[in-house]
Write a protein that holds these residues in place. Structure first.
Motif, PDB file in Angstrom:
ATOM      1  N   SER A   1       4.563  41.566  19.484  1.00  0.00           N
ATOM      2  CA  SER A   1       3.716  41.674  20.676  1.00  0.00           C
ATOM      3  C   SER A   1       4.520  41.414  21.946  1.00  0.00           C
ATOM      4  N   ARG A   2       5.572  40.587  21.847  1.00  0.00           N
ATOM      5  CA  ARG A   2       6.401  40.271  23.017  1.00  0.00           C
ATOM      6  C   ARG A   2       7.687  41.114  23.053  1.00  0.00           C
ATOM      7  N   ALA A   3       7.854  41.992  22.086  1.00  0.00           N
ATOM      8  CA  ALA A   3       9.005  42.907  22.082  1.00  0.00           C
ATOM      9  C   ALA A   3       8.539  44.213  22.717  1.00  0.00           C
ATOM     10  N   SER A   4       8.859  44.391  23.985  1.00  0.00           N
ATOM     11  CA  SER A   4       8.322  45.503  24.776  1.00  0.00           C
ATOM     12  C   SER A   4       8.549  46.845  24.070  1.00  0.00           C
ATOM     13  N   PRO A   5       7.511  47.684  23.969  1.00  0.00           N
ATOM     14  CA  PRO A   5       7.646  48.934  23.214  1.00  0.00           C
ATOM     15  C   PRO A   5       8.408  50.019  23.969  1.00  0.00           C
ATOM     16  N   HIS A   6       9.453  50.509  23.341  1.00  0.00           N
ATOM     17  CA  HIS A   6      10.107  51.735  23.793  1.00  0.00           C
ATOM     18  C   HIS A   6       9.875  52.837  22.765  1.00  0.00           C
ATOM     19  N   ILE A   7       9.263  52.446  21.647  1.00  0.00           N
ATOM     20  CA  ILE A   7       8.880  53.379  20.602  1.00  0.00           C
ATOM     21  C   ILE A   7       7.795  54.312  21.133  1.00  0.00           C
ATOM     22  N   LYS A   8       7.712  55.530  20.566  1.00  0.00           N
ATOM     23  CA  LYS A   8       6.628  56.448  20.900  1.00  0.00           C
ATOM     24  C   LYS A   8       6.043  56.957  19.581  1.00  0.00           C
ATOM     25  N   THR A   9       4.732  56.810  19.409  1.00  0.00           N
ATOM     26  CA  THR A   9       4.083  57.231  18.173  1.00  0.00           C
ATOM     27  C   THR A   9       2.736  57.876  18.470  1.00  0.00           C
ATOM     28  N   TYR A  10       2.339  58.765  17.567  1.00  0.00           N
ATOM     29  CA  TYR A  10       1.021  59.404  17.628  1.00  0.00           C
ATOM     30  C   TYR A  10       0.493  59.420  16.200  1.00  0.00           C
ATOM     31  N   LEU A  11      -0.798  59.116  16.016  1.00  0.00           N
ATOM     32  CA  LEU A  11      -1.327  59.005  14.658  1.00  0.00           C
ATOM     33  C   LEU A  11      -2.822  59.246  14.661  1.00  0.00           C
ATOM     34  N   ARG A  12      -3.360  59.403  13.445  1.00  0.00           N
ATOM     35  CA  ARG A  12      -4.809  59.545  13.297  1.00  0.00           C
ATOM     36  C   ARG A  12      -5.268  58.665  12.137  1.00  0.00           C
ATOM     37  N   VAL A  13      -6.274  57.846  12.388  1.00  0.00           N
ATOM     38  CA  VAL A  13      -6.771  56.912  11.387  1.00  0.00           C
ATOM     39  C   VAL A  13      -8.239  57.187  11.088  1.00  0.00           C
ATOM     40  N   THR A  14      -8.639  56.874   9.855  1.00  0.00           N
ATOM     41  CA  THR A  14     -10.049  57.033   9.512  1.00  0.00           C
ATOM     42  C   THR A  14     -10.880  55.996  10.256  1.00  0.00           C
ATOM     43  N   ASN A  15     -12.123  56.335  10.526  1.00  0.00           N
ATOM     44  CA  ASN A  15     -12.955  55.437  11.325  1.00  0.00           C
ATOM     45  C   ASN A  15     -13.731  54.445  10.464  1.00  0.00           C
ATOM     46  N   ASP A  16     -13.334  54.278   9.196  1.00  0.00           N
ATOM     47  CA  ASP A  16     -13.938  53.256   8.335  1.00  0.00           C
ATOM     48  C   ASP A  16     -13.116  51.970   8.438  1.00  0.00           C
ATOM     49  N   GLN A  17     -13.171  51.356   9.612  1.00  0.00           N
ATOM     50  CA  GLN A  17     -12.437  50.124   9.899  1.00  0.00           C
ATOM     51  C   GLN A  17     -10.918  50.331   9.824  1.00  0.00           C
ATOM     52  N   TYR A  18     -10.480  51.554  10.137  1.00  0.00           N
ATOM     53  CA  TYR A  18      -9.054  51.864  10.225  1.00  0.00           C
ATOM     54  C   TYR A  18      -8.309  51.543   8.925  1.00  0.00           C
ATOM     55  N   LYS A  19      -8.910  51.879   7.807  1.00  0.00           N
ATOM     56  CA  LYS A  19      -8.323  51.538   6.511  1.00  0.00           C
ATOM     57  C   LYS A  19      -7.252  52.513   6.062  1.00  0.00           C
ATOM     58  N   ASN A  20      -7.303  53.724   6.574  1.00  0.00           N
ATOM     59  CA  ASN A  20      -6.378  54.759   6.099  1.00  0.00           C
ATOM     60  C   ASN A  20      -5.830  55.592   7.245  1.00  0.00           C
ATOM     61  N   LEU A  21      -4.709  56.208   6.966  1.00  0.00           N
ATOM     62  CA  LEU A  21      -3.977  56.980   7.964  1.00  0.00           C
ATOM     63  C   LEU A  21      -3.941  58.440   7.527  1.00  0.00           C
ATOM     64  N   LEU A  22      -4.329  59.349   8.421  1.00  0.00           N
ATOM     65  CA  LEU A  22      -4.309  60.776   8.095  1.00  0.00           C
ATOM     66  C   LEU A  22      -2.920  61.380   8.299  1.00  0.00           C
ATOM     67  N   TRP A  23      -2.235  60.931   9.352  1.00  0.00           N
ATOM     68  CA  TRP A  23      -0.858  61.356   9.613  1.00  0.00           C
ATOM     69  C   TRP A  23      -0.234  60.435  10.638  1.00  0.00           C
ATOM     70  N   PHE A  24       1.094  60.486  10.734  1.00  0.00           N
ATOM     71  CA  PHE A  24       1.815  59.593  11.641  1.00  0.00           C
ATOM     72  C   PHE A  24       3.057  60.320  12.164  1.00  0.00           C
ATOM     73  N   LEU A  25       3.297  60.223  13.465  1.00  0.00           N
ATOM     74  CA  LEU A  25       4.464  60.843  14.103  1.00  0.00           C
ATOM     75  C   LEU A  25       5.218  59.809  14.916  1.00  0.00           C
ATOM     76  N   VAL A  26       6.514  59.675  14.669  1.00  0.00           N
ATOM     77  CA  VAL A  26       7.394  58.877  15.539  1.00  0.00           C
ATOM     78  C   VAL A  26       8.334  59.858  16.218  1.00  0.00           C
ATOM     79  N   THR A  27       8.507  59.715  17.528  1.00  0.00           N
ATOM     80  CA  THR A  27       9.195  60.735  18.307  1.00  0.00           C
ATOM     81  C   THR A  27       9.789  60.151  19.578  1.00  0.00           C
TER      82      THR A  27
END
Length: 533
Positions: free
Chosen positions: A420-446
Motif C-alpha cells: 500500500s505504501r509502495a507507490s504503483p508504477h505498474i499498469k493493469t486491466y482486469l475483469r472480475v466476477t461480481n460475486d464478491q470478486y471471487k474469480n477473475l475473467l482475465w488479467f492484463l499487465v502492460t
C-alpha cells in the motif's frame, strides 16, 4: 526543501511547453526529464545511507518522520532469525514457484521479507547467472541509467553485447549516448516516432542464453528508483529452446511479437527477429497486446492497441452463457492519465470500454468501470513520500478539462501484498466476477497507461486506429491455462497485485497532480512539495 522544488519544476517544464504547443501530449512524457542527476539529494541519502534500526519492525518510532528518514526497519535486519533467512528462495526457485502464471511484483525495500519471496523478484534476480550463460541481451525501455543497469547484470555478463532500444525524440538522447560511450559492447537503437508527442514506452527484455531465449515484459524504467520502493509488474517467460522448425504457442505469441518488432523497421533488430524465429515458443500461454505508432487500417487495424485487446478477448474468452459475466466489473489501474475528452463518453466509456468489456457473445452489457489511481494521501504516506509523485505525471492542465473522471477513481491499496505504501508504477486491466470478486475473467499487465496515445483512438468513421506510442503487455486468459476462470481465493489463486474490491475515493480524496503545491502536511520524510517556487 528546495531539492523538492527543483525536481517538481523540472517535471512540469514539458507541461509548460505542451501548453505553448496547444496539442495533446501523453502525460507520461512529463517524467522524461527526470534523470539520476535530477533526483533530490535527500532521496539518494535515504536510498543508500540509511542505518538499520536495531529494533527492526518492533520499533515504536516508525511513525516518526525524523526517525524513519535516518533508519530503515526491514524484517531482514539483525533481528531476523536464521530460520527466516533459510526461507529465502533462489531466483530459479522463485520462477519455478510462480507457475503457471509467471507473474511477479518487483521486490520492495522496507517490507517484510516473506512478501518479497512469493511472486516477487528484483532486477538482479531476473538477470542472475543462475538462469544460465547469457550470450547477449536487448533492453527496450523509456528511461535508462546505463551504469545502474550494468550493475544489475552479473559481473561475468557485463561485457556481453547489449542492445538499448529507446525513443528517438527524447531530449536526453545526447545524454544516453554519453552514458553508453565508455561501453563498446552497447549498441543504441532509436525507435522511430513518426506521430508527434508519442513515446517509446515499451519495457521489455530479450535474454539469449546458451540454452535458449527468454522474454521479460514489465512496467519499470531502467533506473534505480523504479526498482526500489515502487510496485512494478513483471512477466517472465520460460527459457524457450532453439528449434529447427517455427514452433508457435497456442496464443500466437511468436507471431505477435514479430509483428511488433517489424514495426521498428530497423536493421538493428534483424538479429533478434531471426533469433525469435529460431526458438520454440510452444510453452508460452499468454497473449501479447502491443501498441505501435501509426494509423493502422485494413487488415492491420486489429493488430495493435485496444482493438487488439478487443479481438483477442472476443476470440479466446470462452465463457459459458452466464448473466453474471455480463455485469462483471472492469478495473483499470495505472500511473498516468492522458487527455480523455470533455466527458466519459468521448472515448473512455464508449470506444475504450467497448474493447475492455468484449466477451465471446453478443451481449449488450454495461459493466461498472472502476479506475485505480493514487490519491494525494497515497503519495504523501508512501515509502518515498512526495517524490513518488514524480512518477505519477498527471498535470493540472489535463485534469481541469476532465473533472468528470473523479467519479470513476479508486484509491491505491495493496495490504495483502504489503505494498500500500509502495507507490504503483505498474499498469493493469482486469475483469472480475461480481460475486464478491471471487474469480477473475482475465488479467492484463502492460506499459500502457490510461491515454489515447497509448491505446489508440478510432478515426475516419472507425476505419482507422491512430496510436502515438510504443507499448507492450501480456494478457492472461483462463482458457490458455486449461481453466474456465481464474480463482482469487484458493491455493491456485492468481497473484493479484492489489486489494479487491477497490475503495472508491471519498469526498476528501483528490487525485495526485504533479504540478500542484502540497504544503498542508509533510510527507513520510518530513518534506513538502512545491513545484512553483
Amino acid at each position: 526543501m528546495t531539492t523538492n522544488k527543483r525536481t517538481a519544476s523540472s517535471l512540469i517544464n514539458d507541461d509548460i511547453e505542451a501548453k505553448k504547443l496547444k496539442t495533446e501530449i501523453d502525460s507520461t512524457s512529463l517524467i522524461s526529464t527526470i534523470s539520476k542527476e535530477s533526483i533530490p539529494s535527500f532521496v539518494d541519502d535515504n536510498i543508500t545511507k540509511k542505518k538499520i534500526c536495531e529494533y527492526g519492525e518492533k520499533c515504536y518510532r516508525q511513525k516518526n518522520p525524523k526517525h524513519t528518514a535516518e533508519y530503515d526497519h526491514p524484517s531482514t535486519s539483525a533481528s531476523t532469525s536464521a530460520k527466516d533467512v533459510n526461507k529465502r528462495l533462489t531466483p530459479v526457485e522463485k520462477i519455478e514457484q510462480s507457475e503457471p502464471y509467471r507473474f511477479f511484483l518487483s521486490t520492495v525495500h522496507g517490507i517484510q521479507d516473506n512478501y518479497n519471496q512469493t511472486n516477487a523478484i528484483s532486477l538482479k534476480e531476473i538477470l542472475s547467472v543462475e538462469h544460465g550463460q547469457l550470450t547477449r541481451s536487448a533492453q527496450f525501455n523509456y528511461m535508462f541509467d546505463i551504469e545502474f543497469l550494468l550493475e544489475q547484470y552479473p559481473s561475468e555478463f557485463r561485457l556481453k553485447p547489449l542492445l538499448i532500444v529507446h525513443g528517438d525524440s527524447r531530449d536526453d538522447n545526447h545524454s544516453l549516448k554519453t552514458q553508453c560511450s565508455p561501453y563498446p559492447q552497447i549498441e543504441l537503437c532509436p525507435a522511430r516516432l513518426d506521430i508527434p508527442f508519442g513515446t517509446h514506452h515499451t519495457k521489455m527484455m530479450f535474454l539469449l542464453y546458451e540454452t535458449g531465449l527468454r522474454i521479460v515484459i514489465h512496467t519499470a524504467n531502467l533506473i534505480s528508483q523504479d526498482w526500489r520502493q515502487k510496485t512494478q509488474g513483471i512477466w517472465i517467460s520460460p527459457i524457450c529452446p532453439k528449434t529447427n522448425d517455427t514452433r508457435e504457442s497456442k496464443t500466437n505469441f511468436k507471431k505477435d511479437l514479430l509483428d511488433y518488432i517489424e514495426q521498428y523497421r530497423t536493421r538493428q533488430l534483424q538479429f533478434w527477429q531471426k533469433t525469435i524465429n529460431e526458438h520454440d515458443f510452444s510453452s508460452i500461454n499468454v497473449h501479447i497486446i502491443s501498441s505501435t505508432p501509426g494509423r493502422h487500417t485494413g487488415a492491420n487495424i486489429n493488430k495493435f492497441g485496444h482493438l487488439k485487446l478487443r479481438q483477442t478477448l472476443k476470440n479466446y474468452l470462452n465463457l459459458e452463457n452466464n448473466e453474471q459475466y455480463y455485469s462483471a466489473p472492469i478495473i483499470g489501474q495505472f500511473s498516468s492519465i492522458g487527455s480523455l475528452g470533455p466527458n466519459a463518453n468521448s472515448w473512455l466509456t464508449k470506444e475504450f470500454l467497448t474493447s475492455l468489456k468484449q466477451l465471446n457473445t453478443n451481449s449488450f452489457d454495461s459493466p461498472e468501470l472502476k479506475l485505480i489511481y493514487p490519491t494525494v494521501e497515497n503519495v504523501r504516506t508512501s515509502f518515498e513520500g512526495y517524490i513518488a509523485g514524480g512518477s505519477l505525471p498527471y498535470n493540472m492542465q489535463t485534469a481541469m478539462k476532465q473533472t468528470w473522471l473523479i467519479n470513476y477513481l479508486h484509491r491505491w491499496k495493496a495490504d495483502h501484498r504489503q505494498r500500500s505504501r509502495a507507490s504503483p508504477h505498474i499498469k493493469t486491466y482486469l475483469r472480475v466476477t461480481n460475486d464478491q470478486y471471487k474469480n477473475l475473467l482475465w488479467f492484463l499487465v502492460t506499459s500502457a497507461n490510461l491515454s489515447k496515445a497509448a491505446w489508440g483512438v478510432l478515426e475516419k468513421n472507425n476505419t482507422q486506429l491512430m496510436i502515438r506510442s510504443y507499448e507492450i503487455g501480456v494478457l492472461f486468459i483462463p482458457k490458455q491455462f486449461s481453466q474456465t476462470i481464474f480463482p482469487l481465493f484458493d491455493s491456485s489463486s492468481f497473484p493479484i497485485p492489489y486489494d479487491l474490491p477497490p475503495v472508491k475515493y471519498e469526498s476528501t480524496d483528490k487525485p495526485w497532480i504533479v504540478d500542484m503545491t502540497y504544503k498542508n502536511q509533510p510527507d513520510s520524510h518530513g518534506n513538502m512539495w512545491d513545484p512553483h517556487d
